[in-house]
Design a protein around this motif. Structure first.
Motif, PDB file in Angstrom:
ATOM      1  N   GLU A 148       0.830  -1.200   0.000  1.00 53.04           N
ATOM      2  CA  GLU A 148       0.000   0.000   0.000  1.00 53.04           C
ATOM      3  C   GLU A 148       0.870   1.258   0.000  1.00 53.04           C
ATOM      4  O   GLU A 148       1.915   1.326   0.654  1.00 53.04           O
ATOM      5  N   ASP A 149       0.394   2.249  -0.770  1.00 51.47           N
ATOM      6  CA  ASP A 149       1.016   3.578  -0.794  1.00 51.47           C
ATOM      7  C   ASP A 149       2.496   3.519  -1.169  1.00 51.47           C
ATOM      8  O   ASP A 149       3.336   4.209  -0.566  1.00 51.47           O
TER       9      ASP A 149
ATOM     10  N   SER B 145      -4.510   2.568  -8.227  1.00 49.13           N
ATOM     11  CA  SER B 145      -3.090   2.628  -8.554  1.00 49.13           C
ATOM     12  C   SER B 145      -2.848   3.244  -9.933  1.00 49.13           C
ATOM     13  O   SER B 145      -3.763   3.374 -10.745  1.00 49.13           O
TER      14      SER B 145
ATOM     15  N   ARG C   2      -6.063  -1.763  -6.721  1.00 51.24           N
ATOM     16  CA  ARG C   2      -7.045  -0.678  -6.562  1.00 51.24           C
ATOM     17  C   ARG C   2      -6.331   0.666  -6.378  1.00 51.24           C
ATOM     18  O   ARG C   2      -5.345   0.774  -5.675  1.00 51.24           O
TER      19      ARG C   2
ATOM     20  N   GLN D 288      -3.206  -7.720  -2.147  1.00 53.00           N
ATOM     21  CA  GLN D 288      -3.829  -6.443  -2.451  1.00 53.00           C
ATOM     22  C   GLN D 288      -2.737  -5.416  -2.743  1.00 53.00           C
ATOM     23  O   GLN D 288      -1.805  -5.260  -1.953  1.00 53.00           O
ATOM     24  N   ILE D 289      -2.877  -4.744  -3.886  1.00 47.18           N
ATOM     25  CA  ILE D 289      -1.969  -3.660  -4.267  1.00 47.18           C
ATOM     26  C   ILE D 289      -2.819  -2.395  -4.266  1.00 47.18           C
ATOM     27  O   ILE D 289      -3.641  -2.185  -5.160  1.00 47.18           O
ATOM     28  N   LEU D 290      -2.642  -1.555  -3.265  1.00 44.92           N
ATOM     29  CA  LEU D 290      -3.547  -0.447  -3.011  1.00 44.92           C
ATOM     30  C   LEU D 290      -2.810   0.891  -3.100  1.00 44.92           C
ATOM     31  O   LEU D 290      -1.770   1.087  -2.458  1.00 44.92           O
ATOM     32  N   ASN D 291      -3.370   1.787  -3.901  1.00 44.97           N
ATOM     33  CA  ASN D 291      -2.883   3.166  -3.961  1.00 44.97           C
ATOM     34  C   ASN D 291      -1.381   3.234  -4.233  1.00 44.97           C
ATOM     35  O   ASN D 291      -0.660   4.025  -3.611  1.00 44.97           O
ATOM     36  N   CYS D 292      -0.925   2.407  -5.148  1.00 37.95           N
ATOM     37  CA  CYS D 292       0.491   2.394  -5.508  1.00 37.95           C
ATOM     38  C   CYS D 292       0.700   3.096  -6.847  1.00 37.95           C
ATOM     39  O   CYS D 292      -0.164   3.056  -7.727  1.00 37.95           O
TER      40      CYS D 292
END
Length: 476
Positions: free
Chosen positions: A2-3, A55, A53, A23-27
């Motif tokens: 994340e991030d 990203s 999500r 989960q790959i979040l806001n990357c």
């Protein structure tokens, strides 16, 4: 994960072979030599239960070993490139832009792409290979990323599917293509038959000869779609059946043909694919299996629009407001109180707007509409051209629109330096000017009848012979 901000790496931004429950979040993954997200073929099911999500997966291939990527060993690095996998893989609220390969290329079963923007990638936009895959509320445009070279790539590809009867869905998708000269979408040239449902989707192919192709053995269910291919005689081919603008309604209920009237279509730069208030896509969709929200996660009404964006008229009592996107609205006039003017005071004497161009131009060039690339401008090429639009500004006093790749400032009115030729006789102050035979130049209008609809403005300075630059009052 994340991030994370991953950038300027020689290989993949994330190199993943086998994974379950990731989960790959806001990357933000940019400037990766081999692609933003990818990896080798899995040995234990590949990608399973993966969510990407919020990203950004962009600019793949634009960097390699300290350079601009031109010497990279991998020709087509994707924003996302997944080898055969069990899935499901969900990609939502994500952007894939300016990749030298495909935007999103997934061989995973049960790939779901929703509320995504796939824009200005050099090769295919979205490519799907396996059963149970669905694209909804997604915008796909700008294939070629400003390069007009003819290529075999398409906005959407469903091909080389190995499972007979594999099912694919395209729901509330907006597709726009500028380059043409290839299929706008193609599905199973040969091989196993698949089942494709297309609903509430806009297919806009503004380039020449870019029909949609569906393999004859595959099943197509298409309803409530809007097609617009103004430079193609054929709209869609399904086996032996050929559909044109005249008979596209025979494809299924609710299918229509017409200009979708996007706010600002684009190629190689950011576009605005909201619908204008008179778009035929408004309220023309089907509620069957339509998502409850649009690409911006805003609710759709009981009569959904065709395409990724639900139209919304501006409704506010405010006399001054600024939107979250930075757009400024005022109910009245603007006064700054300066006698010299309010914008770029003293630096220019014309009003200009950023417009897309299909070839390199420079200040002083006379531009005309490009008939081969609707919506774009080029240097005027013939005398007395009625396609003439204006002049490239040098130091405008007021600038409208947004700058970007393959854009130029077109003077709308005011005093502008203009490239001129005395080929039609010496130019005197007050002479009406029209387009010359030299690309991008103006000349004196010697035949007033031929200048109707083809004049640029009035000369403010003389030109006795040859070519030069003179000031012109643009009054188009």
């Amino acid at each position: 994960l994340e991030d994370l901000y991953i950038h300027h790496v020689d290989e993949f931004g994330m190199n993943i072979q086998d994974v379950d429950d990731l989960q790959i979040l806001n990357c933000r993954i940019e400037y990766a030599g081999f692609g933003a997200l990818g990896g080798p073929q899995g040995a234990h099911g590949g990608w399973r239960n993966v969510l990407v999500r919020g990203s950004v997966l962009s600019w793949s291939g634009h960097y390699y070993r300290g350079g601009d990527g031109s010497d990279r060993p991998y020709e087509r690095p994707d924003g996302l490139g997944i080898e055969p996998s069990q899935g499901p893989v969900v990609i939502e609220d994500t952007r894939a832009e300016h990749n030298y390969g495909d935007g999103l290329d997934s061989k995973a079963a049960n790939t779901i792409i929703r509320r995504a923007i796939v824009a200005n990638n050099s090769c295919d936009g979205v490519k799907l290979w396996s059963d149970g895959s669905r694209v909804e509320n997604t915008l796909i445009y700008g294939r070629g990323d400003g390069d007009a070279q003819e290529t075999p790539w398409a906005a959407i590809v469903i091909d080389q599917v190995e499972q007979s009867g594999a099912r694919f869905e395209l729901i509330n998708v907006t597709v726009d293509d500028f380059v043409g000269r290839n299929y706008l979408m193609y599905v199973q040239y040969d091989g196993q038959p698949v089942h494709l449902t297309v609903r509430n989707t806009i297919f806009s192919g503004r380039g020449p000869d870019c029909p949609i192709y569906i393999g004859g053995d595959s099943t197509l269910v298409a309803d409530h779609n809007l097609f617009y291919l103004p430079q193609s005689d054929v709209v869609l081919i399904h086996g032996d059946q050929v559909y044109t603008a005249a008979n596209i309604s025979d494809l299924g209920p609710g299918n229509i043909y017409g200009d979708p009237l996007f706010v600002r279509p684009a190629w190689g730069q950011d576009g605005d694919y909201h619908l204008r208030e008179d778009s035929p896509a408004i309220d023309a969709g089907s509620s069957e299996d339509a998502p409850a929200v649009d690409i911006e996660n805003l609710p759709r009404d009981a009569h959904p629009d065709i395409g990724a964006y639900e139209y919304r008229a501006a409704q506010t009592g405010a006399v001054f407001r600024v939107t979250r996107e930075g757009d400024v609205y005022a109910a009245g006039a603007y006064f700054c109180g300066l006698p010299t003017g309010c914008f770029n005071s003293g630096s220019g004497a014309d009003v200009a707007e950023w417009v897309p161009v299909s070839e390199p131009v420079e200040p002083g060039d006379v531009l005309e509409l490009d008939p081969d690339h609707p919506g774009f401008y080029r240097k005027a090429r013939d005398p007395y051209s009625r396609l003439v639009a204006g002049v490239v500004s040098s130091t405008p006093g007021v600038v409208l629109g947004e700058p970007g790749k393959n854009k130029a400032l077109l003077a709308l009115f005011g005093i502008v330096p203009v490239k001129a030729s005395a080929e039609n006789g010496p130019i005197r102050p007050g002479d009406l000017l029209t387009t010359a035979s030299i690309p991008g130049y103006a000349m004196r209008c010697g035949e007033p009848g031929r200048c109707e609809g083809a004049f640029i403005g009035k000369a403010l300075e003389p030109l006795e012979e040859g070519e030069g630059i003179i000031k012109v009052l643009v009054v188009r």
